[in-house]
Motif scaffolding. Sequence first.
Motif, PDB file in Angstrom:
ATOM      1  N   TRP A   1       0.820  -1.212   0.000  1.00 25.08           N
ATOM      2  CA  TRP A   1       0.000   0.000   0.000  1.00 25.08           C
ATOM      3  C   TRP A   1       0.855   1.263   0.000  1.00 25.08           C
ATOM      4  CZ3 TRP A   1      -4.200  -1.115   4.309  1.00 25.08           C
ATOM      5  CH2 TRP A   1      -5.065  -2.115   3.849  1.00 25.08           C
ATOM      6  N   ILE A   2       1.869   1.272   0.841  1.00 24.54           N
ATOM      7  CA  ILE A   2       2.703   2.469   0.990  1.00 24.54           C
ATOM      8  C   ILE A   2       3.445   2.803  -0.297  1.00 24.54           C
ATOM      9  CG2 ILE A   2       4.736   1.210   1.809  1.00 24.54           C
ATOM     10  CD1 ILE A   2       3.429   4.616   3.114  1.00 24.54           C
TER      11      ILE A   2
ATOM     12  N   ALA B   1       0.800   5.038  -2.212  1.00 23.05           N
ATOM     13  CA  ALA B   1       0.290   6.208  -1.487  1.00 23.05           C
ATOM     14  C   ALA B   1       1.398   7.208  -1.200  1.00 23.05           C
ATOM     15  CB  ALA B   1      -0.369   5.770  -0.178  1.00 23.05           C
ATOM     16  N   TYR B   2       2.561   6.696  -0.842  1.00 23.13           N
ATOM     17  CA  TYR B   2       3.692   7.576  -0.490  1.00 23.13           C
ATOM     18  C   TYR B   2       4.132   8.442  -1.671  1.00 23.13           C
ATOM     19  CZ  TYR B   2       8.325   8.968   1.180  1.00 23.13           C
ATOM     20  OH  TYR B   2       9.428   9.699   1.546  1.00 23.13           O
TER      21      TYR B   2
ATOM     22  N   THR C   1      -4.387  10.365  -1.087  1.00 32.26           N
ATOM     23  CA  THR C   1      -3.569   9.402  -0.348  1.00 32.26           C
ATOM     24  C   THR C   1      -4.374   8.156  -0.003  1.00 32.26           C
ATOM     25  OG1 THR C   1      -2.236  11.196   0.595  1.00 32.26           O
ATOM     26  CG2 THR C   1      -2.135   9.054   1.693  1.00 32.26           C
TER      27      THR C   1
ATOM     28  N   LEU D   1      -3.740   4.434  -1.398  1.00 34.00           N
ATOM     29  CA  LEU D   1      -3.375   3.511  -0.329  1.00 34.00           C
ATOM     30  C   LEU D   1      -4.101   2.174  -0.470  1.00 34.00           C
ATOM     31  CD1 LEU D   1      -1.661   3.504   2.345  1.00 34.00           C
ATOM     32  CD2 LEU D   1      -3.818   3.953   3.530  1.00 34.00           C
TER      33      LEU D   1
END
Length: 294
Positions: A23-24, A27-28, A49, A53
Amino acid sequence: MSAAASVPAAARQLLASSRPLSWINTAYPFAAAYLLAGGGVDLALVVGTLFFLVPYNLLMYGVNDVFDHESDLRNPRKGGVEGIVLDRRWHAVTLWSAGLLALPFVVALLLWGGLASAVVLVIVLAAVVGYSAPGLRLKERPVLDSITSSTHFMGPAAFGLALTGAPVGVSAAASLAAFFLWGMASHAFGAVQDVQPDRAAGIGSIATVIGAAATVRLSIVLYAAAGLVMLLAGWPAMLAGLLVLPYLLSTWPFRSLPDEHAVLANRGWRRFLWLNLLTGFLLTQLLIWIALTR
């Protein structure tokens, strides 16, 4: 199975299919690019985000799990953090859930942005669906598979930048290009471990076509190119180029890996999953430094 009992079972399958460990990774890049390009801590940041994510990952990996079911059955590494074998009974539920969960986020983000961000988002979503969906199956088109996969991860960053409406300078362009090369390298190396199950299922990939050793060497070249491109980003952003070194060290031992032992590349792939956490932490420290020195 009763309707009441099937709900938690479906939820577990959907959660596992979305690959929480990854996920990160989507999203990051969006959040970092949005903030660095001048976006504020606002509703667009929160919604974007959240989208990249969970819904984005369910759309990306859920569609893949449905249409890669036959090869996943033959793949010994499926069944953990590297992906599940999605039960057939949940295939339709997964496709509907992925689409419906993503829809409100996509509509909101399209309305918030302008033409440029809309075009970027449409391209990114097309790459996500086209990678696995029947008809296109870009994952079975050598080189295009790595390009498309890289778009899955660089795309959120490009969208975050476009959503702010900020001009794309040399530093931002170099960073996106380096990220894209890193993504191609990572996909190519990840494909090596699946040479045998992919060939058994009749699935083409960059690794099944040019072989394990050649794919690993191409991956090494792409990682190195990503580091060199970051030199164009200027000081101190260029320091991010050093973050390719752990990936080079991790893939180097597999440079002569024969096809019949391609599964051994899984050791390097497992390191890759944890290296992402380490390099993500180091990149965050660099981005904080850049923000504080502006």
